[in-house]
Scaffold this active site. Structure first.
Site, short mmCIF file in Angstrom:
data_model
loop_
_atom_site.label_atom_id
_atom_site.label_comp_id
_atom_site.label_asym_id
_atom_site.label_seq_id
_atom_site.Cartn_x
_atom_site.Cartn_y
_atom_site.Cartn_z
CE LYS A 140 -4.46 -1.67 2.08
NZ LYS A 140 -4.80 -1.20 3.61
CD GLU A 182 -0.44 -0.33 13.45
OE1 GLU A 182 -1.07 -1.46 13.14
OE2 GLU A 182 -1.36 1.07 13.31
CE LYS A 224 0.50 -5.32 5.97
NZ LYS A 224 0.28 -3.78 5.98
CD GLU A 234 -8.43 -3.19 3.58
OE1 GLU A 234 -7.25 -3.38 2.75
OE2 GLU A 234 -9.07 -2.46 3.45
NE ARG A 238 -3.39 -5.19 2.88
CZ ARG A 238 -1.87 -5.18 1.96
NH1 ARG A 238 -1.84 -5.39 1.14
NH2 ARG A 238 -1.07 -4.09 2.76
CG ASN A 242 -8.47 -1.83 7.83
OD1 ASN A 242 -6.95 -1.76 7.31
ND2 ASN A 242 -9.00 -1.59 6.42
CG HIS A 245 -6.47 0.56 11.43
ND1 HIS A 245 -5.60 -0.22 12.23
CD2 HIS A 245 -5.94 1.72 11.07
CE1 HIS A 245 -4.90 -0.43 12.98
NE2 HIS A 245 -4.59 1.00 11.77
CG HIS A 249 -8.09 6.22 10.36
ND1 HIS A 249 -8.93 5.45 9.21
CD2 HIS A 249 -7.11 6.04 10.20
CE1 HIS A 249 -7.79 4.32 9.06
NE2 HIS A 249 -6.31 5.07 9.53
CG HIS A 262 -1.56 5.39 12.83
ND1 HIS A 262 -2.85 6.45 12.21
CD2 HIS A 262 -1.63 3.99 12.21
CE1 HIS A 262 -3.56 4.26 11.75
NE2 HIS A 262 -2.52 3.59 11.62
P1 NAD Z 1 7.33 8.78 10.42
O1 NAD Z 1 7.41 7.53 9.35
O2 NAD Z 1 6.43 9.61 11.01
O3 NAD Z 1 8.39 8.48 11.45
C1 NAD Z 1 8.15 9.05 12.89
C2 NAD Z 1 9.38 9.69 12.97
O4 NAD Z 1 10.66 8.84 13.52
C3 NAD Z 1 10.02 10.54 12.37
O5 NAD Z 1 10.02 11.99 12.78
C4 NAD Z 1 10.94 9.72 11.61
O6 NAD Z 1 12.40 11.39 10.76
C5 NAD Z 1 11.64 9.35 12.78
N1 NAD Z 1 12.92 7.83 12.35
C6 NAD Z 1 12.16 7.67 11.64
N2 NAD Z 1 12.71 6.25 11.84
C7 NAD Z 1 14.11 6.48 13.25
C8 NAD Z 1 15.51 6.58 13.62
N3 NAD Z 1 15.64 5.03 13.52
N4 NAD Z 1 15.40 6.65 14.42
C9 NAD Z 1 15.15 7.79 14.96
N5 NAD Z 1 13.97 8.78 14.52
C10 NAD Z 1 14.14 7.68 12.92
O7 NAD Z 1 6.16 7.31 11.65
P2 NAD Z 1 5.54 5.98 11.63
O8 NAD Z 1 5.03 5.78 12.18
O9 NAD Z 1 6.61 4.83 10.65
O10 NAD Z 1 4.21 5.65 9.73
C11 NAD Z 1 3.17 5.92 9.98
C12 NAD Z 1 2.79 6.79 8.41
O11 NAD Z 1 2.18 5.09 8.17
C13 NAD Z 1 1.24 7.19 8.03
O12 NAD Z 1 1.67 8.20 7.26
C14 NAD Z 1 0.64 6.04 7.79
O13 NAD Z 1 -0.37 6.96 7.26
C15 NAD Z 1 1.51 4.84 6.83
N6 NAD Z 1 1.13 3.65 6.89
C16 NAD Z 1 1.05 3.06 6.01
C17 NAD Z 1 0.72 1.64 5.86
C18 NAD Z 1 0.60 0.78 5.01
O14 NAD Z 1 0.41 0.17 4.52
N7 NAD Z 1 1.41 1.26 3.75
C19 NAD Z 1 0.08 0.97 7.37
C20 NAD Z 1 0.37 1.64 7.98
C21 NAD Z 1 0.88 3.28 8.42
N1 GLY Z 2 -1.95 -1.40 7.38
C1 GLY Z 2 -3.28 -2.86 6.55
C2 GLY Z 2 -3.03 -2.49 5.25
O1 GLY Z 2 -1.74 -3.55 5.01
O2 GLY Z 2 -3.45 -3.51 4.90
#
Ligand code: NAD
Ligand code: GLY
Length: 353
Positions: A140, A182, A224, A234, A238, A242, A245, A249, A262
C-alpha cells in the site's frame, strides 16, 4: 538474519530481518536489478543511516533525496519533487527507488515508484517499528489529500524489505510504543499464542530488549505476509488489519492529526472495537491491560459521541447501519462485519464523551 517471503507469484519478495544489516551486513546491491538507484529519506533519518546505506549500494550509481520530516509532507507536491529528481537525473525504467525511513517516507517513495514511467522497482528499508511490522510490507503506497489521509495511492509491491533492527536504537520511546500497538494488533486479530507471548514479554519490548523485538518483528511480518498473500488488494480478509482503525481514524480526525500518533489512536480504537465485539468483555479487558502495560492509551480523549460518529464518516440516523467493523469473535480471531449491536456502539461512543 531471517528471511520471510511474501508469496505473490512472480511478484514475491523477501523480508530480510536482522541486526547489523546496514553498513556491511547485507548485500543490498544484489537486490537492485538495474545500474542505478535513488535513495529517498528524510532530514531526521539521513544523518543516522544514509551513509551506511550508500556503502551497501557500492557498485551502483546512486543518488539521494532528503525530504522534510513529517506527515504534513506526505503530499503530491513531495512526490513531484521526487519525480523531478528522477527526470533531471535521467532515471529510466531500470532505476530502483530505495525508501529509507518510517512509514511516511515508505508510503511516499512507493507511490513515486508506482508513478514513474508507469512503475519502477522499489525497496523498503524501514527504520521505525511501525514501518518494520506494518507499512513496509504489503504494497500500500500513497499520499494524503487535504480532504483525508491516504486518499491518493496505488498498490505497488516492493522488490525487497530490509529490516535492520538496530535502527530502533535511535527511535524515540513514544514512536516505539506506537509501533507496539500494531504488533499487539496482530496477536489480537489472528494469533492468540502470539498475544499470550506479548503478555509475557511486553516489558522487555518496551525496554528495547533486542531479542524480544526481533521475535515480535518477525512474527508480525509473518502474519502480515500471510494475509497479504491471501488478499493482496483488500477485497476481503486483508481488511482485518484495520482492527481498531475505524475508531482510531475518527479519534485522529477529531483530535487534529499530529496530536496523537496513529498507533496511539489505534490502541484506544482497538479497545473500543473489542468492547463493541460483545461477549463477556474478557478479551477487551486483556487487550486493554496489555496496551496499558505498553504505555499506550486505552480510551480516547473526551470527544462527543456525535463528533466521533461524524468523523467516522456517517450521519448517525441515516448511515449507521452501513458501518463495517473489524470485531473479535475471541482474542486471535477477528471478522469484518456490518452486523453489530447498535446499542452497544452507542455505549462505546458515549463512554468516550
Ligand atoms: P514516520 O514515518 O513519521 O516516523 C516517525 C518519526 O520517526 C519521524 O519523525 C521520523 O523521521 C523518525 N524516525 C524514523 N526512523 C527513525 C529512527 N530509526 N531513529 C530516529 N527517528 C526515526 O511515522 P511511522 O509511524 O513510521 O509511519 C506512519 C505513516 O505510515 C503514516 O503516514 C501512515 O499512514 C503510514 N502507514 C502506512 C501503512 C501501509 O500499509 N502503507 C500502514 C500503516 C501506516
Ligand atoms: N496497514 C493495513 C494494510 O496494510 O492493509
Amino acid at each position: 538474519m531471517r528471511s520471510i517471503t511474501v508469496e505473490l507469484g512472480e511478484r514475491s519478495y523477501p523480508i530480510v530481518i536482522g541486526s547489523g544489516l546496514l553498513g556491511g551486513g547485507f548485500d543490498l546491491s544484489a537486490q537492485v536489478s538495474g545500474p542505478d538507484c535513488l535513495v529517498v529519506t528524510n532530514e531526521t533519518v539521513e544523518p543516522l543511516y544514509l551513509e551506511a546505506l550508500l556503502a551497501d549500494l557500492a557498485g551502483k550509481q546512486v543518488g539521494a533525496i532528503s525530504l522534510p520530516d513529517g506527515e504534513v509532507y506526505k503530499t503530491l507536491e513531495t512526490v513531484e519533487d521526487i519525480l523531478d529528481t528522477l527526470v533531471e537525473g535521467g532515471a529510466n525504467r531500470d532505476t530502483t527507488l530505495v525508501a529509507l525511513g518510517g512509514g511516511v517516507v515508505g508510503d511516499i517513495t512507493g507511490f513515486a515508484a508506482a508513478c514513474y514511467m508507469r512503475g519502477v522497482n522499489f525497496i523498503q528499508v524501514p527504520t521505525t517499528l511501525l514501518a518494520q511490522v506494518d507499512s513496509s510490507v504489503g504494497g500500500k503506497t500513497g499520499v494524503n489529500h487535504v480532504s483525508g489521509k491516504n486518499l491518493i495511492g496505488a498498490f505497488h509491491q516492493p522488490r525487497a524489505v530490509l529490516i535492520d533492527t538496530d535502527t530502533l536504537k535511535t527511535l524515540p520511546d513514544r514512536e516505539l510504543k506506537a509501533g507496539l500497538a500494531e504488533v499487539i494488533k496482530y496477536g489480537a486479530i489472528v494469533d492468540a499464542d502470539f498475544f499470550a507471548w506479548l503478555e509475557d514479554n511486553i516489558e522487555a519490548l518496551v525496554g528495547r530488549d533486542a531479542a524480544a523485538l526481533a521475535v515480535a518483528i518477525q512474527r508480525s511480518c509473518e502474519l502480515k505476509a500471510a494475509i497479504v498473500a491471501e488478499d493482496e488488494r483488500e477485497s476481503g480478509r486483508r481488511a482485518i488489519l484495520n482492527f481498531g482503525h475505524t475508531f482510531g481514524h475518527a479519534i485522529e480526525r477529531c483530535q487534529g492529526y499530529g496530536d496523537w500518533l496513529h498507533g496511539e489512536a489505534v490502541a484506544a480504537g482497538m479497545v473500543m472495537a473489542a468492547r463493541l465485539s460483545g461477549g463477556d468483555g474478557a478479551s477487551a479487558e486483556r487487550l486493554g491491560k496489555l496496551l496499558e502495560r505498553a504505555g499506550l492509551p486505552v480510551r480516547p480523549p473526551a470527544i462527543a459521541a456525535n463528533d466521533l460518529l461524524a468523523a467516522m464518516g456517517m450521519d448517525k440516523k441515516v448511515q449507521k447501519k452501513q458501518l463495517r467493523f473489524v470485531l473479535l469473535r475471541t482474542l486471535g480471531d477477528a471478522i469484518v462485519t456490518s452486523s453489530y449491536d447498535a446499542a452497544r456502539l452507542d455505549d462505546v461512543l458515549e463512554a468516550a464523551s
